[in-house]
Motif scaffolding. Structure first.
Motif, short mmCIF file in Angstrom:
data_model
loop_
_atom_site.label_atom_id
_atom_site.label_comp_id
_atom_site.label_asym_id
_atom_site.label_seq_id
_atom_site.Cartn_x
_atom_site.Cartn_y
_atom_site.Cartn_z
N TRP A 1 36.94 57.61 35.18
CA TRP A 1 36.75 56.35 36.25
C TRP A 1 35.78 55.57 35.75
CZ3 TRP A 1 31.88 55.06 38.09
CH2 TRP A 1 30.92 56.02 37.90
N TYR A 2 34.82 55.87 34.80
CA TYR A 2 33.88 55.02 34.38
C TYR A 2 34.50 54.03 33.33
CZ TYR A 2 33.05 58.44 30.85
OH TYR A 2 33.29 59.40 30.01
N LYS A 3 35.50 54.53 32.50
CA LYS A 3 36.16 53.87 31.81
C LYS A 3 37.11 52.65 32.48
CE LYS A 3 36.62 56.95 27.78
NZ LYS A 3 35.67 58.30 28.41
N LYS A 4 37.54 53.10 33.45
CA LYS A 4 38.38 52.12 34.27
C LYS A 4 37.55 50.97 34.90
CE LYS A 4 42.02 53.60 36.80
NZ LYS A 4 43.07 54.19 37.50
N ILE A 5 36.24 51.35 35.13
CA ILE A 5 35.26 50.37 35.73
C ILE A 5 35.24 49.33 34.54
CG2 ILE A 5 33.12 49.92 36.51
CD1 ILE A 5 35.17 51.12 38.43
N VAL A 6 34.93 49.78 33.24
CA VAL A 6 34.51 49.00 32.34
C VAL A 6 35.61 48.00 31.84
CG1 VAL A 6 33.71 49.04 29.66
CG2 VAL A 6 32.51 50.69 31.23
N ILE A 7 36.78 48.76 31.69
CA ILE A 7 37.93 47.82 31.39
C ILE A 7 38.06 46.97 32.46
CG2 ILE A 7 40.47 48.13 31.18
CD1 ILE A 7 40.04 50.63 30.02
N HIS A 8 37.90 47.23 33.73
CA HIS A 8 37.95 46.23 34.89
C HIS A 8 37.19 45.19 34.77
CE1 HIS A 8 39.05 44.80 38.77
NE2 HIS A 8 37.74 44.74 39.04
N VAL A 9 36.04 45.49 34.31
CA VAL A 9 35.05 44.37 34.17
C VAL A 9 35.44 43.44 33.01
CG1 VAL A 9 32.47 43.65 33.67
CG2 VAL A 9 33.11 45.65 35.21
N MET A 10 36.07 43.90 32.05
CA MET A 10 36.18 43.03 30.99
C MET A 10 37.64 42.36 31.13
SD MET A 10 35.51 45.51 27.38
CE MET A 10 36.56 46.77 27.84
N GLN A 11 38.53 42.91 31.95
CA GLN A 11 39.61 42.10 32.63
C GLN A 11 39.21 40.75 33.28
OE1 GLN A 11 42.61 42.53 31.48
NE2 GLN A 11 43.39 44.71 32.15
N VAL A 12 38.00 41.15 34.24
CA VAL A 12 37.65 39.95 35.02
C VAL A 12 36.99 38.97 34.26
CG1 VAL A 12 35.80 39.38 36.65
CG2 VAL A 12 37.23 41.54 37.10
N MET A 13 36.24 39.26 33.03
CA MET A 13 35.87 38.64 32.09
C MET A 13 36.84 37.70 31.45
SD MET A 13 32.89 41.08 30.29
CE MET A 13 32.58 40.09 29.18
N LEU A 14 37.94 38.10 31.15
CA LEU A 14 39.15 37.55 30.40
C LEU A 14 39.61 36.61 31.46
CD1 LEU A 14 40.72 37.01 28.07
CD2 LEU A 14 42.24 38.91 28.77
N LEU A 15 39.80 37.09 32.83
CA LEU A 15 40.30 36.04 33.90
C LEU A 15 39.21 34.96 34.12
CD1 LEU A 15 42.26 35.52 35.85
CD2 LEU A 15 41.04 37.02 37.45
N ASN A 16 37.95 35.20 33.97
CA ASN A 16 37.06 33.90 34.00
C ASN A 16 37.25 33.12 32.96
OD1 ASN A 16 36.18 34.94 36.41
ND2 ASN A 16 33.97 35.47 35.76
N CYS A 17 37.54 33.55 31.59
CA CYS A 17 37.85 32.68 30.50
C CYS A 17 39.08 31.72 30.81
CB CYS A 17 38.06 33.51 29.40
SG CYS A 17 36.72 34.55 28.70
N PHE A 18 40.01 32.39 31.35
CA PHE A 18 41.20 31.72 31.58
C PHE A 18 40.90 30.58 32.74
CE2 PHE A 18 44.50 31.26 35.02
CZ PHE A 18 45.27 30.58 34.18
N LYS A 19 40.20 30.94 33.78
CA LYS A 19 40.10 30.07 35.02
C LYS A 19 39.16 28.89 34.55
CE LYS A 19 41.94 31.89 38.54
NZ LYS A 19 42.87 31.27 39.39
N MET A 20 38.11 28.99 33.69
CA MET A 20 37.23 28.06 33.17
C MET A 20 37.94 27.07 32.11
SD MET A 20 33.87 30.64 32.36
CE MET A 20 32.99 29.21 31.69
N PHE A 21 38.93 27.69 31.46
CA PHE A 21 39.67 27.11 30.49
C PHE A 21 40.42 25.79 31.16
CE2 PHE A 21 43.78 26.58 28.44
CZ PHE A 21 43.41 25.77 27.32
N ASN A 22 41.29 26.18 32.30
CA ASN A 22 41.91 25.29 32.85
C ASN A 22 41.01 24.29 33.87
OD1 ASN A 22 44.74 26.20 32.08
ND2 ASN A 22 45.00 27.51 33.94
N GLU A 23 40.18 24.76 34.23
CA GLU A 23 39.24 23.95 35.15
C GLU A 23 38.52 22.80 34.20
OE1 GLU A 23 37.50 22.79 38.50
OE2 GLU A 23 39.35 24.09 38.33
N GLN A 24 38.08 23.16 32.92
CA GLN A 24 37.70 22.40 32.09
C GLN A 24 38.69 21.39 31.66
OE1 GLN A 24 34.63 22.07 31.63
NE2 GLN A 24 34.47 20.66 29.62
#
Length: 540
Positions: free
Chosen positions: A409-432
């Motif tokens: 379970w804690y690995k799923k949380i860590v991977i989920h947070v890193m997936q959110v970080m990657l999604l933020n990268c994408f959103k910031m890229f398109n917004e910029q």
């Protein structure tokens, strides 16, 4: 029977029918006294009136990014997955790997083979982990299968056993701050890092959203939650603050009775104030659902110069009497209190209760997805427009899940947070791109992810790029490179006996002298290789 009483009885009889007119329902309800909510005083019930005004605050923030010269997808990736993040990740993985190696008792335990990792290897690991979200197979081992039906590139960059060993030690542990029984000991450091980083990089726009996300987990876990309306009903609950573009600004993992910040009375209010603490007193607008909203919370946020809009539950304390009134379809009732809170009861197919400190309930035109124009209260139109940030985030993450059911379970949380970080990268890229005036078509999330994965693996496009000079010298010549290397017995001498060789891979990688009867006849130096090392040596 008086005419007023007769009208009230008729109104109740036809309240659920189309024949009951909007004008008659409104006049009837406007004249009646609102009933006090359960547990509220008569003075509180009398403070609600049919007309009123709302407070206004200027928005003093400026939605922008503090990103420097970032332009390409890999630039935005390195902005969030910075050297600080990678060094923290490497340190945590190495610490956890060493601890497991010392605790291992079995002579054949995989943990005994642990070697410390580094930032370059962790970037390859992350690239392969994200790429797994693009290719779905039923078992993790199939990504390294040599079967022609599974011709995948994973084995070119990292061996299966090495990947599984790093995955086993994937944590963000902080043993100095948390006890062994604290659920936060493996996940809180990465969540705190993410919250601090986003606060530095992003100054969000005016409209924000709070909702909960659930990371699926059906196993035994004391912090596991059940949420009936979610796609994953069982799992670890994360409270999330996003803007309306889906960029996650802050998150918090809820630990139930172990959560010192949020446990106890007033839980929903504590969640909102904790997530919004960095964005109060700036004139921002917050949109939440009926789990959080109440008159008390709305007034508390008004004192912090922050608007609140959302749906409302009929059984909340201090609600006006109209929240339980029966009205005709297409009509509404509105009440204001002296502090600038507006509560609306609107009947469409069913009753919808709304609370807002920013929007009135005047009817405005609104078109649905089919282009049909309909009159709706402004508070509902604004709520539907901005209350989608968290749902949009969850929807986009669901397309490319990188973790499997067997993951802890804690690995799923860590991977989920890193997936959110990657999604933020994408959103910031398109917004910029949009803000810089680039009119080219915005990149899709899939293309962005592939671009990042390719750039992370570009340094290691071929297996030879990752080998040392000694290992390169043992690779087959050009004429034999097209042939598949197979293991063979060492040749016998004149006395019909086989002279053994030391395994070259065991000696190089594990510092162990291990005699073997086998070798590779196609390699230049014809090295001796034991059976377990043959595939790893050739990167199969």
């Amino acid at each position: 029977m008086s005419s007023d009483n007769l009208f009230d009885e008729l109104a109740e009889m036809f309240s659920d029918t189309e024949e009951f007119s909007a004008s008659s329902a409104s006049s009837s309800e406007d004249d009646e006294e609102p009933a006090p909510a359960q547990g509220s005083s008569h003075a509180e019930a009398e403070e609600w009136t049919a007309t009123g005004s709302l407070q206004t605050f200027p928005f003093s923030g400026v939605g922008h990014f503090s990103i420097g010269p970032a332009e390409s997808p890999i630039d935005f990736f390195n902005l969030i997955f910075s050297s600080t993040f990678m060094s923290m990740l490497v340190s945590s993985v190495n610490t956890h790997g060493l601890r497991l190696m010392l605790e291992s008792t079995g002579p054949h335990s995989r943990s005994l083979k642990w070697n410390n990792t580094n930032e370059d290897e962790m970037r390859i690991f992350l690239a392969l982990l994200f790429h797994m979200g693009h290719i779905s197979v039923s078992r993790l081992n199939y990504y390294w299968s040599t079967d022609k039906l599974f011709n995948l590139p994973f084995k070119l960059f990292m061996s299966r056993d090495r990947f599984l060993l790093i995955l086993r030690n994937l944590t963000f542990s902080d043993s100095n701050s948390y006890s062994d029984t604290d659920p936060n000991r493996y996940c809180k450091p990465i969540i705190d890092f993410f919250n601090s980083l986003m606060k530095t990089l992003v100054n969000p726009p005016k409209n924000l959203t709070i909702d909960e996300s659930v990371v699926l987990w059906r196993g035994r876990l004391r912090i596991r939650q059940f949420i009936k309306g979610k796609r994953h009903k069982y799992g670890v609950k994360l409270y999330v603050l996003t803007d309306t573009n889906g960029i996650t600004q802050k998150m918090h993992m809820y630990c139930g009775s172990d959560d010192a910040l949020l446990k106890g009375k007033g839980h929903a209010d504590k969640v909102v104030m904790m997530l919004m603490e960095d964005y109060l007193n700036t004139g921002r607008s917050l949109y939440t659902d009926n789990f959080y909203n109440s008159v008390t919370l709305a007034e508390k946020l008004l004192q912090q110069r922050t608007y609140l809009t959302g749906t409302l539950r009929a059984n909340r304390a201090r609600n006006p009497g109209i929240t339980k009134s029966k009205i005709a379809r297409g009509t509404l009732l509105t009440r204001y209190n002296a502090r600038g809170v507006c509560v609306t009861n609107y009947r469409d197919k069913r009753n919808v209760l709304m609370i807002s400190t920013e929007h009135h309930s005047d009817f405005v035109q609104s078109s649905n997805s089919h282009g049909q124009v309909k009159l709706k209260p402004k508070v509902i139109v604004e709520y539907n427009k901005y209350m989608n940030g968290v749902d949009l985030k969850d929807q986009m993450l669901s397309y490319y899940q990188s973790y499997k059911k067997s993951t802890r379970w804690y690995k799923k949380i860590v991977i989920h947070v890193m997936q959110v970080m990657l999604l933020n990268c994408f959103k910031m890229f398109n917004e910029q791109k949009k803000r810089s005036g680039d009119n080219s078509r915005s990149m899709s999330f899939f293309d962005f992810r592939l671009n990042v994965v390719k750039m992370l693996l570009k340094k290691f496009d071929t297996p030879t790029d990752r080998l040392t000079e000694t290992e390169v010298s043992n690779r087959p010549s050009t004429s034999s490179s097209q042939r598949v290397h197979t293991i063979a017995y060492l040749p016998k001498n004149d006395k019909n006996k086989t002279k053994r060789k030391d395994c070259a891979h065991c000696l190089k990688k594990r510092k162990v002298r291990k005699a073997t009867l086998f070798y590779c006849p196609l390699c230049i130096k014809k090295p001796g290789l034991c059976i377990p090392c043959f595939g790893e040596f050739h990167r199969y």
